[in-house]
Write an enzyme that holds these catalytic residues in place. Structure first.
Site, mmCIF file in Angstrom:
data_model
loop_
_atom_site.group_PDB
_atom_site.id
_atom_site.type_symbol
_atom_site.label_atom_id
_atom_site.label_comp_id
_atom_site.label_asym_id
_atom_site.label_seq_id
_atom_site.Cartn_x
_atom_site.Cartn_y
_atom_site.Cartn_z
ATOM 1 N N ASP A 17 52.538 36.991 -21.343
ATOM 2 C CA ASP A 17 53.223 37.837 -22.613
ATOM 3 C C ASP A 17 52.421 38.995 -23.327
ATOM 4 O O ASP A 17 52.464 39.557 -23.910
ATOM 5 C CB ASP A 17 53.910 37.317 -23.553
ATOM 6 C CG ASP A 17 53.020 35.969 -24.069
ATOM 7 O OD1 ASP A 17 51.695 36.011 -23.879
ATOM 8 O OD2 ASP A 17 53.695 35.188 -25.122
ATOM 9 N N SER A 18 50.998 38.663 -22.737
ATOM 10 C CA SER A 18 49.783 39.639 -23.014
ATOM 11 C C SER A 18 50.211 41.126 -22.563
ATOM 12 O O SER A 18 49.641 42.031 -23.000
ATOM 13 C CB SER A 18 48.446 39.155 -22.525
ATOM 14 O OG SER A 18 48.359 38.925 -21.373
ATOM 15 N N LYS A 24 55.373 29.169 -18.382
ATOM 16 C CA LYS A 24 54.355 28.762 -19.180
ATOM 17 C C LYS A 24 54.981 28.795 -20.780
ATOM 18 O O LYS A 24 55.596 30.104 -20.898
ATOM 19 C CB LYS A 24 53.111 29.760 -19.367
ATOM 20 C CG LYS A 24 51.999 29.137 -20.205
ATOM 21 C CD LYS A 24 50.441 29.641 -19.781
ATOM 22 C CE LYS A 24 50.250 31.086 -20.350
ATOM 23 N NZ LYS A 24 50.386 31.271 -21.880
ATOM 24 N N GLU A 72 54.404 28.017 -24.964
ATOM 25 C CA GLU A 72 53.382 27.685 -26.075
ATOM 26 C C GLU A 72 53.720 26.548 -26.757
ATOM 27 O O GLU A 72 54.861 26.913 -27.757
ATOM 28 C CB GLU A 72 53.034 28.921 -26.743
ATOM 29 C CG GLU A 72 52.163 30.129 -26.069
ATOM 30 C CD GLU A 72 51.760 31.157 -26.889
ATOM 31 O OE1 GLU A 72 51.909 31.216 -28.115
ATOM 32 O OE2 GLU A 72 51.439 32.300 -26.524
ATOM 33 N N GLU A 92 43.403 27.485 -24.942
ATOM 34 C CA GLU A 92 43.036 28.658 -25.248
ATOM 35 C C GLU A 92 42.016 28.534 -26.780
ATOM 36 O O GLU A 92 42.533 28.090 -27.661
ATOM 37 C CB GLU A 92 44.055 29.792 -25.613
ATOM 38 C CG GLU A 92 43.568 31.064 -26.053
ATOM 39 C CD GLU A 92 44.566 32.384 -25.895
ATOM 40 O OE1 GLU A 92 45.725 32.076 -25.583
ATOM 41 O OE2 GLU A 92 44.149 33.478 -26.204
HETATM 42 O O1 KIV Z 1 49.708 36.004 -22.151
HETATM 43 C C1 KIV Z 1 48.506 35.704 -21.690
HETATM 44 O O2 KIV Z 1 47.691 36.457 -20.979
HETATM 45 C C2 KIV Z 1 47.915 34.221 -21.800
HETATM 46 C C3 KIV Z 1 46.489 33.873 -21.335
HETATM 47 C C4 KIV Z 1 45.523 34.534 -22.233
HETATM 48 C C5 KIV Z 1 46.197 32.477 -20.994
HETATM 49 O O3 KIV Z 1 48.507 33.513 -22.241
#
Ligand code: KIV
Length: 273
Positions: free
Chosen positions: A53-54, A122, A124, A191
């Protein structure tokens, strides 16, 4: 060309990641958000590609990961999946798509998997989301956990500094890591936490632990592709190793193109019909 190309061309699966941990082979993981980049990253031999989600930051220019929507994540995930042959493709569930209630979380997870054809998700969080994690796994969807600095909670922390430096937060992180493993997660991202704590978690868990800013005593590493290629000039945290200076390379190429257009050097006779 220096590098590491695996001779094993089989598709990477959750099972194979666990085998890699067991035999001490480090797992490589990198983000991608589009077809062209995913083809390059997969072709280089990456084990896991994260549609993070980056994308909210590096693709859309938002300050945080919070604004990206489920539809936008599915768009990025579909583009990446089309470019990948070998790597496992893991997709971040975006903020707001799973924190509400378990059934909403399950519906979001099913949409991502059905529409993108990705391999895994993934999420969080630890104890707070464990019910939803279990629901999603019981639907047959592999889930990777994410603890430590959780950018979707940035408004609670107020800063992107190192997490779990104090005992209470470190203890909770270790408890959450075990809960996620017991819930059936196939892997865990840690992280920006102290290296010693990350190493302890990696040794206590049987599932692979992938670090970002979490030191080397874990089972693998993940970075954001634009950061490690040096495309984001201003972003230089201590944990980041830059493998190229694409900002300079690209700026130079684009400036030369502008100059060639302005001076009528481009196109020449060979570059026309
Ligand atoms: O969204 C992302 O890029 C991430 C990584 C930094 C692990 O969750």
């Amino acid at each position: 060309m220096a590098g590491y190309i695996s001779e094993d061309t089989r598709k990477v699966t959750t099972h194979r990641l666990v085998e890699m941990k067991q035999r001490g082979e480090k797992i490589s993981m990198l983000t991608s958000y589009d077809y062209t980049m995913a083809q390059i990253v997969d072709g280089a031999g990456m084990d896991v590609i994260l549609v993070g989600d980056s994308a909210s930051n590096v693709m859309a220019g938002n300050v945080t990961t919070l604004p990206i929507t489920l539809d936008q994540m599915i768009y990025h995930a579909k583009s990446v999946v089309r470019g990948v042959k070998r790597a496992m493709v893991v997709v971040d569930m975006p903020f707001g798509s799973y924190q509400g209630n378990e059934l909403e979380g399950l519906a979001s997870a099913i949409r991502i998997m059905k529409e993108s054809h990705a391999d895994a998700l993934k999420m969080e969080g630890g104890e707070e989301i464990i019910g939803t994690v279990k629901r999603i796994i019981s639907a047959g969807i592999p889930v990777m956990g994410h603890l430590g600095l959780m950018p979707q909670s940035i408004n609670r922390y107020g800063t992107y500094t190192v997490r779990a430096k104090d005992e209470a937060e470190a203890d909770k992180l270790v408890r959450d890591a075990h809960l996620l493993e017991e819930a059936g997660c196939f892997g865990l991202v840690l992280e920006k936490i102290p290296a010693a704590l990350a190493g302890r978690v990696a040794h206590e868990l049987n599932i692979p632990v992938i670090g970002i800013g979490a030191g080397g005593d874990v089972d693998g590493q993940v970075l954001v592709v634009q950061d490690m290629l040096g495309m984001n000039n201003g972003f230089r945290p201590r944990f980041l190793r830059r493998y190229a200076d694409l900002h300079t390379v690209m700026t130079d190429a684009i400036s030369r193109y502008i100059s060639d257009v302005k001076t009528s050097d481009f196109p020449n006779e060979k570059e026309q019909y």
